[in-house]
Design a protein around this motif. Structure first.
Motif, mmCIF file in Angstrom:
data_model
loop_
_atom_site.group_PDB
_atom_site.id
_atom_site.type_symbol
_atom_site.label_atom_id
_atom_site.label_comp_id
_atom_site.label_asym_id
_atom_site.label_seq_id
_atom_site.Cartn_x
_atom_site.Cartn_y
_atom_site.Cartn_z
ATOM 1 N N ARG A 196 1.962 1.131 -3.941
ATOM 2 C CA ARG A 196 0.890 1.480 -4.779
ATOM 3 C C ARG A 196 0.161 2.880 -4.915
ATOM 4 N N GLY A 197 0.069 3.306 -5.921
ATOM 5 C CA GLY A 197 -0.685 4.628 -5.969
ATOM 6 C C GLY A 197 0.257 5.935 -5.890
ATOM 7 N N GLU A 222 -8.363 11.415 -3.144
ATOM 8 C CA GLU A 222 -8.108 10.366 -2.330
ATOM 9 C C GLU A 222 -6.994 10.026 -2.245
ATOM 10 N N VAL A 223 -6.034 9.670 -3.484
ATOM 11 C CA VAL A 223 -4.827 9.254 -3.888
ATOM 12 C C VAL A 223 -3.806 10.229 -3.191
ATOM 13 N N MET A 243 -1.589 2.000 -11.978
ATOM 14 C CA MET A 243 -1.863 1.264 -13.099
ATOM 15 C C MET A 243 -3.298 1.654 -13.510
ATOM 16 N N ASP A 282 0.909 -1.100 -0.059
ATOM 17 C CA ASP A 282 -0.061 -0.104 0.136
ATOM 18 C C ASP A 282 0.757 1.239 -0.115
ATOM 19 N N LEU A 299 -13.895 3.403 -12.592
ATOM 20 C CA LEU A 299 -14.428 4.532 -11.744
ATOM 21 C C LEU A 299 -15.593 4.133 -10.872
ATOM 22 N N ASN A 300 -15.542 4.751 -9.538
ATOM 23 C CA ASN A 300 -16.671 4.235 -8.438
ATOM 24 C C ASN A 300 -17.618 5.356 -9.200
ATOM 25 N N GLU A 309 -4.456 12.323 -0.501
ATOM 26 C CA GLU A 309 -4.717 12.319 0.622
ATOM 27 C C GLU A 309 -4.049 11.191 1.297
ATOM 28 N N GLN A 310 -4.287 9.958 0.719
ATOM 29 C CA GLN A 310 -3.832 8.723 1.244
ATOM 30 C C GLN A 310 -2.396 8.698 1.542
ATOM 31 N N HIS A 311 -1.499 9.324 0.448
ATOM 32 C CA HIS A 311 -0.114 8.987 0.103
ATOM 33 C C HIS A 311 0.548 10.260 0.769
ATOM 34 N N ARG A 320 -7.628 18.330 1.577
ATOM 35 C CA ARG A 320 -8.794 17.939 0.254
ATOM 36 C C ARG A 320 -8.412 19.071 -0.889
ATOM 37 N N LEU A 371 -19.113 8.345 -6.678
ATOM 38 C CA LEU A 371 -18.163 9.296 -6.193
ATOM 39 C C LEU A 371 -17.864 10.275 -7.151
ATOM 40 N N VAL A 398 -13.483 13.857 -5.739
ATOM 41 C CA VAL A 398 -13.142 13.138 -4.576
ATOM 42 C C VAL A 398 -12.382 11.685 -4.867
#
Lengths: 334, 273
Positions: free
Chosen positions: A82-83, A109-110, A88, A79, A97-98, A112-114, A119, A101, A105
């Motif tokens: 990845r990203g 997310e990518v 990928m 984790d 794509l979701n 914010e995560q890494h 935001r 959302l 957003v």
């Protein structure tokens, strides 16, 4: 120095071997096209690199990203990569794509995560990236949902999303298969441009030789879970050395010459992965088959011009299917 | 989104009916001429609807309007509370089982199967015997049973979602399990869950009515629509209003919830394709 180096990768699902000793390496800023027909193991290779194979799959060999072994690495370690450092782009822009959302957003997310970005910061960078993939009015577009985008735009959104964290390696699994030809050209042009800008290593998986010839410096041809030929794209396409590659190129329609009554085809079918012949997997369909082809699987030998070929034709004697010396060609970059 | 949904008559009409019924159940008892458990000694037993008692009185001379409203409070409360319980347990249980799959899924769903196989009436009677008759037990009993359906539906949906490319894409962008579940799986479950919830509420109301009808539910002088229907049915030849009024409210509520659920399902299915 390779960004990604895959060595002797074997993947087995129960009794079915889908990858049988795949080796390749990608250097920084380089693009490698992995071509082959459906079922040849292209996507399995991508899934293995990203650690997306089901937990029941049996994986052997080595996949190293910047010296870090990925096989057996835990979820947390993956984790981290990845990203942010490996990204990928999937084949189907419609379902990648979701639907519930907004694009903004999902892109934010990518980051914010890494990077723990806020935001607002993440959205600002996302807008810049959308602009880079030539989506007009990115600010407004970020608030929209996937169903408000066309297929080609969604694929560009996915590319923007994959490149948002400035990864070192991008894996694109048939990124343009679901798109029509003009949109395909646009998407690939965007990908090329960003790749040069970011110094990205690209693993492009496709069954389209045209895409490879236009967008990849090097290519590797897969057949039945093995790489049968590799090398600089122009050289391989101009002068294929493996009978499969040669046969594959012969099936392409010639646009300038007279039109043949029927396009040539390769007789027979690829082997059932569950019942792979003991020797070379292409032997049953090969027109130049030798007696040893049916007994001994040829190894991929790589010459000074970085061209590789797994074939017994004019190759001199081979005593074992896999050499174990330090001079193992698997360990040399392609 | 919700604003656009409320403009559709198929959703707005049942929603408005439900709102009216809830409102009546809440404020109705204050509008009634006497408390729901007080006897009007001036009126006849089982008096027909009149200006003093617009729904008439029951066989003890209690105002039926007040009793229908108070009964509605309990019936609706049972519906909402047990649905909330089933939502809370069902979503967590089903999403966990569906997401992790394999052995975890097998064990969790076998537990659901076992609870399913338990005869409901036996379960309720057992509870009554162990803890005595208490209205709280009705909530516990119905809640304990209704989450099973929710868990199964959520699990099935999660299993399907887990194989969606956008979930793979989320994994590839380095999101952890919790983040993916909360941000990518749950929002996609919402449609199914809302629909399932609107269908669970009338079910719970019906089960409570059934229990009260059997005498296992709410105890006098407290009442519910089911209990009122039970009382009314016993004297329906002589005083049909005792049956008609609670039955109309019960049926109208169930119908409205079912229509609402159906319309929501249709509405949530159609966009985003």
């Amino acid at each position: 120095m390779s960004v990604l180096s895959v060595e002797n990768l074997r993947v087995r699902h129960r009794a079915v071997t889908v990858l049988d000793g795949v080796s390749f390496a990608i250097a920084k800023g380089e693009s490698l096209g992995l071509v082959g027909e459906s079922g040849s193991g292209k996507s399995q290779t991508a899934l293995a690199v990203l650690g997306l194979l089901p937990a029941t799959a049996h994986i052997e060999g080595s996949i190293r990203f910047e010296q870090q072994e990925l096989i057996g690495a835990g979820r947390a370690a993956l984790d981290q990569l990845r990203g942010s450092r490996i990204s990928m782009v999937f084949q189907d822009p419609m379902s990648s794509l979701n639907p519930y959302l907004s694009i903004g957003v999902q892109m934010a997310e990518v980051l914010e995560q890494h990077r723990g970005a806020s935001r607002a910061d993440a959205l600002r960078e996302a807008a810049m990236m959308l602009d880079a993939v030539r989506i007009a009015d990115p600010r407004r577009r970020l608030a929209q949902f996937p169903h408000e985008f066309s297929g080609g735009m969604r694929q560009r959104v996915l590319i923007a999303m994959a490149l948002l964290a400035k990864p070192e390696l991008l894996i694109a699994d048939e990124p343009t298969t679901a798109l029509d030809v003009t949109v395909q050209a646009e998407v690939l042009a965007v990908l090329d441009e960003l790749r040069r800008e970011l110094g990205l290593a690209l693993l492009l998986i496709t069954h389209d030789l045209g895409v490879v010839s236009g967008h990849c410096e090097r290519m590797a041809v897969m057949y039945a879970g093995r790489i049968v030929e590799s090398g600089p794209t122009a050289a391989v396409l101009a002068n294929p050395r493996h009978p499969y590659t040669a046969a594959l190129l012969a099936t392409r329609p010639n646009l300038s010459g007279p039109r043949p009554a029927r396009l040539p085809t390769i007789a027979g079918q690829p082997p059932d992965p569950a019942r792979r012949p003991p020797g070379c997997a292409f032997a049953p369909r090969c027109e130049q088959v030798l007696p040893q082809c049916r007994e001994l699987a040829p190894i991929l030998r790589i010459d000074e011009a970085r061209r590789g070929r797994a074939c017994h034709l004019d190759a001199g004697p081979q005593t074992d299917a896999i050499t174990t010396s330090d001079d193992d060609p698997f360990k040399r970059p392609l | 989104m919700s604003g656009a949904l409320l403009k559709r008559p198929a959703i707005a009409v049942p929603a408005a009916i439900l709102l009216l019924i809830v409102l009546l159940a809440v404020v109705g008892p204050w509008l009634a001429p006497q408390p729901f458990d007080a006897i009007d000694f001036d009126a006849d037993w089982g008096a027909a609807p009149s200006a003093a008692h617009i729904f008439g009185t029951d066989d003890l001379g209690r105002d039926l309007f007040a009793r229908v409203c108070v009964g509605g409070r309990l019936s609706l409360a049972v519906g909402f509370v047990s649905t909330l319980v089933s939502l809370a347990i069902g979503i967590v249980w089903g999403a966990t089982a569906g997401w992790f799959g394999g052995r975890i899924d097998a064990v969790m769903m076998r537990i659901v199967d076992i609870l399913y196989a338990l005869p409901f009436m036996f379960f309720v009677i057992l509870l009554m015997v162990l803890f005595g008759r208490h209205w709280l037990l009705i909530f516990v009993a119905i809640g304990a049973v209704s989450w099973l359906d929710m868990a199964r539906i959520v699990r099935g949906q999660t299993l399907a979602l887990r194989r969606q490319p956008f979930v793979d894409a989320a994994v590839v962008s380095g999101l952890g399990n919790a983040a993916i579940l909360v941000r990518h799986v749950l929002p996609n479950l919402l449609g199914v869950v809302i629909v399932c919830a609107t269908l669970t509420i009338p079910q719970a109301i019906l089960v409570e009515s059934f229990l009260s009808f059997l005498g296992l539910g709410i105890q006098e002088p407290a009442t519910s629509w089911g209990a009122l229907v039970n009382d009314g049915a016993r004297a329906m030849e002589a005083t049909p209003w005792g049956l008609i009024f609670p039955a109309v409210f019960l049926v109208l509520t169930l119908l409205a919830f079912n229509l609402l659920g159906d319309a929501l399902r249709a509405a949530l299915d159609e966009p985003r394709r």
